[in-house]
Design a protein around this motif. Structure first.
Motif: not given
Ligand code: NI
Length: 256
Positions: A119, A122, A144, A146-148, A168-169
Motif C-alpha cells: 500500500r 503503491k 482491504h 481490493e484497494e491494492l 476484489m478484482d
C-alpha cells in the motif's frame, strides 16, 4: 509473445544453464518474465537478474515459509528495493499452512506488514496461499486488499472462492497444474474465471505441466498451459496468449 508472470530463475536448479536458458526465451515466444522474490537472498538475486536482462521484471517479497528471517532492519531494506522502477509487485506473500514452520501467527504478522508495504509503495501484490484459504481471504478482506490489486498465484482453490477474489478484482495465476488429469476443481474454476483476469505462470522450477510433470519447469513449458486454458474456454491459443499478455501488463503497469 507470452508473458511469464511468476518464475524463480534465481533458484539453484538453473545454476548450470541459466544464461543460456534466459537468452533463448525470446526465440520460443516468451516476451517478458516477472522473477518473484521468496526470501531475502532471492530478492537480491532478482535485482541482479533485472539488471542483466531487459525483459525480466521483479517482485520483492518474502514467502510465508521464509518469514522467520524478517526483522525491522531487513524489512527497511526490502522497502527500499521497491523503489526500483523494474520492481512491479510486492510478493510472493501470504500464508502457507502446508509447511508448519514458521507458526501461523508469525506468517500472519509478516503477511500483514507486507500488505501494508504494498500500500505504501503503491504496488500490486502476488499472493501465495496454500492450505490456508479461509485465513487468507479473511485477512485480505480485513486489510482491504481490493484497494491494492494483485494476483492469486498458482490458483488452486474452488470456483466459489474465485468468485470472492473476482469481487476484489484480483487476477488468477494459472500454471502447470491445469494440465494434470486430477485437477478437476481447478479446471472448473478456470472455465468460470473471465479471460481478462487470467495470467500465465510456471512457478519455475516447480510444477511442470504434463507431459513434463516432475521435471524441472521453465517458461518454455508455458505453451502447454496456454493451450489447456484455450481448450477449456473453447477459444484459440493465440487469444489466450494475447489476452494474458495484456492482463499482465495491466496488473504490473508495464507499457505494452
Ligand atoms: Ni513461487
Amino acid at each position: 509473445m507470452i508473458f511469464e508472470s511468476h518464475a524463480h530463475y534465481d533458484d539453484e536448479a538453473f545454476d548450470e544453464d541459466r544464461q543460456q536458458l534466459l537468452t533463448s526465451l525470446k526465440d520460443y515466444g516468451i516476451g517478458r518474465v516477472v522473477n518473484v522474490g521468496a526470501s531475502l537472498e532471492s530478492c537480491e538475486a532478482t535485482l541482479q537478474l533485472m539488471k542483466e536482462y531487459p525483459f525480466i521484471y521483479g517482485a520483492m517479497g518474502i514467502h510465508p515459509s521464509e518469514t522467520a528471517a524478517l526483522n525491522e532492519a531487513n524489512f527497511v531494506w526490502l522497502r527500499e528495493q521497491c523503489a526500483n522502477e523494474k520492481v512491479v509487485a510486492v510478493g510472493e506473500i501470504g500464508l502457507d499452512y502446508y509447511w508448519k514452520e514458521p507458526e501461523a501467527e508469525i506468517q500472519k504478522v509478516w503477511f500483514e506488514r507486507q500488505m501494508e508495504l504494498a500500500r505504501e509503495v503503491k504496488l500490486p501484490v502476488i499472493i501465495h496461499s496454500r492450505d490456508a484459504a479461509k485465513d487468507t481471504l479473511d485477512m485480505m478482506k480485513a486489510l482491504h486488499a481490493e484497494e491494492l490489486g494483485g494476483v492469486i498465484h498458482c490458483y488452486s482453490y474452488t470456483k466459489e472462492l474465485a468468485w470472492e477474489y473476482l469481487n476484489m478484482d484480483y487476477f488468477f495465476g494459472i500454471g502447470g497444474v491445469i494440465t494434470f488429469k486430477n485437477s478437476k476443481k481447478l479446471k472448473e474454476a478456470v472455465e468460470y474465471i473471465p479471460l481478462e483476469k487470467i495470467l500465465l505462470e510456471t512457478d519455475s522450477p516447480y510444477l511442470s505441466p504434463e507431459p513434463n510433470r516432475g521435471k524441472r519447469n521453465s517458461s518454455l513449458n508455458l505453451p502447454s498451459v496456454a493451450q489447456a486454458v484455450a481448450d477449456l474456454k473453447g477459444i484459440t491459443y493465440e487469444e489466450v496468449v494475447e489476452a494474458t499478455y495484456e492482463n499482465a501488463c495491466r496488473l504490473f503497469r508495464i507499457a505494452e
